[in-house]
Structures are given as structure tokens and as C-alpha cells.
Write an enzyme that holds these catalytic residues in place. Structure first.
Site, PDB file in Angstrom:
ATOM      1  N   GLU A  66     -26.333 -85.151 -14.915  1.00  0.00           N
ATOM      2  CA  GLU A  66     -25.402 -86.271 -15.057  1.00  0.00           C
ATOM      3  C   GLU A  66     -25.784 -87.385 -14.072  1.00  0.00           C
ATOM      4  O   GLU A  66     -25.979 -87.147 -12.890  1.00  0.00           O
ATOM      5  CB  GLU A  66     -23.983 -85.768 -14.748  1.00  0.00           C
ATOM      6  N   LYS A  97     -19.340 -89.744 -22.056  1.00  0.00           N
ATOM      7  CA  LYS A  97     -18.455 -88.624 -21.678  1.00  0.00           C
ATOM      8  C   LYS A  97     -17.057 -88.867 -22.238  1.00  0.00           C
ATOM      9  O   LYS A  97     -16.456 -89.910 -21.964  1.00  0.00           O
ATOM     10  CB  LYS A  97     -18.419 -88.545 -20.146  1.00  0.00           C
ATOM     11  N   CYS A 148     -21.191 -82.901 -18.827  1.00  0.00           N
ATOM     12  CA  CYS A 148     -20.423 -82.211 -17.785  1.00  0.00           C
ATOM     13  C   CYS A 148     -19.126 -81.593 -18.314  1.00  0.00           C
ATOM     14  O   CYS A 148     -19.159 -80.652 -19.102  1.00  0.00           O
ATOM     15  CB  CYS A 148     -20.181 -83.183 -16.633  1.00  0.00           C
TER      16      CYS A 148
END
Lengths: 278, 278
Positions: B52, B121, B155
Site C-alpha cells: 500500500e 480503497k 489493505c
């Protein structure tokens, strides 16, 4: 760096009977459940969880129909009797017969003598289940014990994140899972069950069979998992009684730290679940 | 008892860069990605996955806005250049700026020089993310590599069974996850990621940061997991390059053995996902 120690608030002491290690007669199985109930009560447990079809054997072929009963049959009456005798809430498994169909069920009997919950396995596993059982049609079954909300799932049910999410959303604090997990599926007990507990912030009490039964080798590996995904107690491969205290403070603490339920994006999730890929 | 050995059919050799172990300048991070790309190509990998915000640092406060770019900025141009130089598909992370908003994204660059995918994300983690980023609004992002369908998550996204289910239903064979997992969350790498792979029957390539960054201690513990939930390769706590071959036969074999997707009960699952519990 060391803050005040987190307080401990035991909400329930629970017991798991891992076994029996053979099919046995119904009388033998009920005697094994009674022995576990006696030991659990002596240890101060409020709840005893026994495996899938603990009263009858699980991989029993045509015996399934012969041993199936309704909820007012002699098996449930025997569970009621020992629940009252030991002042213990007892979760037991058997094949239920209703209107010509068989279901793979878990029943919960309270010390009051009442059957307070009955869950019919909703996710059937392979031909082993499909050849014998009709699937249940209620996803979430709950009951109250020690002023907490418990949920019920049977074996393969817990492998589906959809079912455990529905429990979390319905307020289940402790999910109780009678199971008959066989080799080579230890990944379920070691990985999937802890994942379900962590991602949904609840306790899981997973009670498995052990030994072998008509060609199946059960894993044992029964486990009581906390909302942090860590084992509170885990069995080996043999008959065993697990005992653990479920701590309300650990539940509250976990829910404060891990906010997956609130952090979901239901606006983006498929509005209807995907259907079967038949 | 020993049947014929299952055949092996390598569909892709993949590499994971665990690191960098410090925030560094963008130039230093791009140099680290280039070193990993060189080593990956020499090892015969088709795809390199980096963590990330691998190009910029993750826990970088106000630097996030300073280092944020659009998709035609110098960071993505540098990734394109090294992807072409090493004939390698590269997954890299950075903060994206668009119309005054910042997103935490992973981009995929093919050796053709094209940006073939960009995932924003969608599940933001705590104030650390919410104070800086707007959430993405597309759940499933996919790309093709080595004639297989890959998916992207960033993530915290992978911790949500809903997102990975949607990938499985959309045909993702390999889910690629740049991450910045910090202590005390090793449970995610050890338990949740293997559970997602097993319950959805796909590979997961989970590339984490390591070292410490402005008070966060990253876990390392990057992992490549097979559809049986078992590790193909797992990193320790330091900078490391993981390499693994993804075997199409293992994927087909797992999907034949484990039929969770077909065994779901969408008729019983809540028709609309539950909303936030605010």
C-alpha cells in the site's frame, strides 16, 4: 506504557464435549453426554455443547432414519432429564423427523426443562447430507442463556460468512456450533472458525466429534475462540472436555477496537446475493 | 491408496516486494520498486506486487497531499517505464488526487505501458484513512495477466468477506492486495487472508510494508496463499522478495473439492445487506 489492566467480567463458563469416538447405541451416546454434563456441572459451567448428531452418531447411513425422532421423542426427553438433573443448558444433536422429512438438528434444552431452540442445518454438506436430509429454512436461530444472546449453527453452516454475518447483525454474542468435521478439513477449525469470530466480533464454541466412523476420520480439534480470533481452549484428537470462561469485557473491548461491522460498505455490496452457479 | 499425482500447470509466477522499511523520498521508494522489479524479472516472474502506497509511504500525514498525483503524473510514468524495462506487470500504491479529493489507490501497469487497472480503497481504516482519503465507489476491480483474471483490493478491503465474495462471483482467480498492516493485527495475515482464499477458492497475494513509520509498527508477514488456505510463501518481519508459482491445477482441484460457492443459500440470506450501525 502499561495502562490499567482491563477488567474481567465472566458472563458464562461453557463446556465442550469432544466425542464420542464411536457410533455406539443411542443409550451409549446419551450416557456419554450425561457423563460430560456431570463433569461440566461440577466445573461450574452454565452450558454444555456436544457435537453434531451427538445422540445418534453422524455417518450412520440407514440408521439415520431408524434413529430419527420428533422433538417430543425419547432422545430429547433424556436430554431434558439430564439438563434438569445438572442445572445445565445442554446443546445436543440428532436427526429430526417431521412430516416424512429428516433434518440434521441441534436442540437446546434449558434447566427449566424447556426446549428453548432448535436449529436445522441450512447448508448441507455433499451427498453425505443431501442423500439423507432436507435443508433447514431458517438462517438465524438464537437463544438466551446467562443473560446473553447465543446463536446456533450446525457444522458446514459456520463456513459461510453470510450466516455468521447475519448472526452478528442479529445480536448474537456467542455462536455455538455442533460439528462433525472430518479429515482433510482441519483448515476449518484452525482458520475459518477463528476468522468468523474475529470478523464478526463474537465468541464461537465449536464442538467436534473425534475418532473414526464408517470410513470418516474426524479431526477432533474442537475449539472455543474469542472475538480477537485467539483460542481460549482447543482440544487434541481424542475424547476431551473443554472448559472456558467467556469474558464480557473481552467482547466489549474487541467491538470497540475492531469496527468491521460499522465499516462495511452496504451501498456497494450486491443488492441481492448471487445465486447458485448450477 | 496413492492415486496418480495431480498434474502441475503453472499459470503465473508472481513476486511480492515486502518493504520499504522506511518512508523515504518518492525517488528512494521508486528505486526500491525498481530493484524489486529487476530481481523479479530475473526470477522469471510475470507480476510484481508492492505494498500500500509503496511509492510514497503510507503513514505520512500532510505529505499525503504533497505526494498525491493524478494517473498521468510522474509516479505512474516511472512505474510504466520500469514495467516496460523489465517486461513485468507491476502493482504499485500511491495517493491519487482527482477533483480536489484524495484516494488511496493501487495501480496496475502492464509491460505494454498501459495502466490496465486502478482500484481506490473502498473500506477506509479508522481516522488514519478517513482524515485523508475519500472512499472508492467501485467494489470489484479486475485485470487480465497471463490469461488469468486478477482482482485488486487495498489493505482493509480484504478483511470484508463481502468484497472477496463479489470477486469470486465475478471470476477473480487471483486477488492481489497491497497492504499496510500494522501491529497488533497479525491475525489478518495469519487467519483472515487464508480464510478468504479457502472460502472463495482463489489465490491471494498479500504484499505488506515492514519496519516502522511515524509510530506504526508494520507486521511484515506478507503472504501468498493457495485456494486450500495454505501458504505458498510467507515473509518474516524484514524487507524481502517472495516468489511463488500459481498452479492452475491447484485452483481447479480446489474448486472441485470445495463447493462453498455453489452450496450457498441465497434464498435465505438477507435480501439487502444490513446498513451501518451508527
Amino acid at each position: 506504557m502499561s495502562g490499567p489492566r482491563r477488567s474481567v467480567d465472566i458472563m458464562a463458563r461453557v463446556a465442550v464435549m469432544q466425542g464420542p469416538a464411536a457410533t455406539g447405541s443411542v443409550e451409549q451416546n446419551l450416557a456419554a453426554i450425561e457423563a460430560a454434563a456431570r463433569e461440566s456441572a461440577a466445573a461450574g459451567a452454565r452450558l454444555l455443547v456436544t457435537p453434531e448428531m451427538s445422540a445418534t452418531g453422524y455417518n450412520i447411513g440407514d440408521l439415520t432414519g431408524e434413529r430419527a425422532e420428533s422433538l417430543d421423542g425419547p432422545i430429547v426427553r433424556a436430554i431434558i432429564e439430564l439438563s434438569q438433573r445438572y442445572s445445565l443448558t445442554v446443546v445436543a444433536g440428532l436427526p429430526e423427523r417431521e412430516q416424512g422429512r429428516l433434518y440434521d438438528i441441534a436442540v437446546v434444552v434449558a434447566p427449566s426443562g424447556l426446549v428453548i431452540a432448535r436449529h436445522r442445518k441450512v447448508h448441507l454438506f455433499a451427498e453425505l447430507d443431501r442423500d439423507r436430509f432436507a435443508p433447514g429454512d431458517r438462517l438465524v436461530t438464537q437463544f438466551e442463556c446467562a443473560d446473553r444472546t447465543f446463536g446456533l449453527a450446525v457444522c458446514y453452516d459456520v463456513e459461510f460468512p453470510e450466516l455468521v454475518r447475519a448472526h452478528a447483525d442479529s445480536g448474537t454474542d456467542i455462536l455455538v456450533v455442533p460439528t462433525g468435521l472430518m479429515q482433510p478439513y482441519t483448515v476449518v477449525s484452525r482458520i475459518l472458525v477463528p476468522a468468523r469470530a474475529y470478523e464478526n466480533q463474537l465468541f464461537i464454541v465449536y464442538a467436534n466429534r473425534c475418532g473414526s466412523e464408517n470410513g470418516l476420520e474426524y479431526c477432533g480439534d474442537s475449539v472455543i475462540v474469542g472475538p480477537d480470533g485467539a483460542d481460549l481452549a482447543r482440544a487434541g484428537a481424542e475424547e476431551e472436555l473443554l472448559i472456558a470462561d467467556l469474558d464480557a469485557a473481552a467482547l466489549a473491548d474487541g467491538r470497540r477496537r475492531n469496527t468491521h461491522l460499522a465499516d462495511r460498505r452496504p451501498d456497494l455490496y450486491p443488492a441481492k446475493p448471487f445465486g447458485r452457479r448450477d
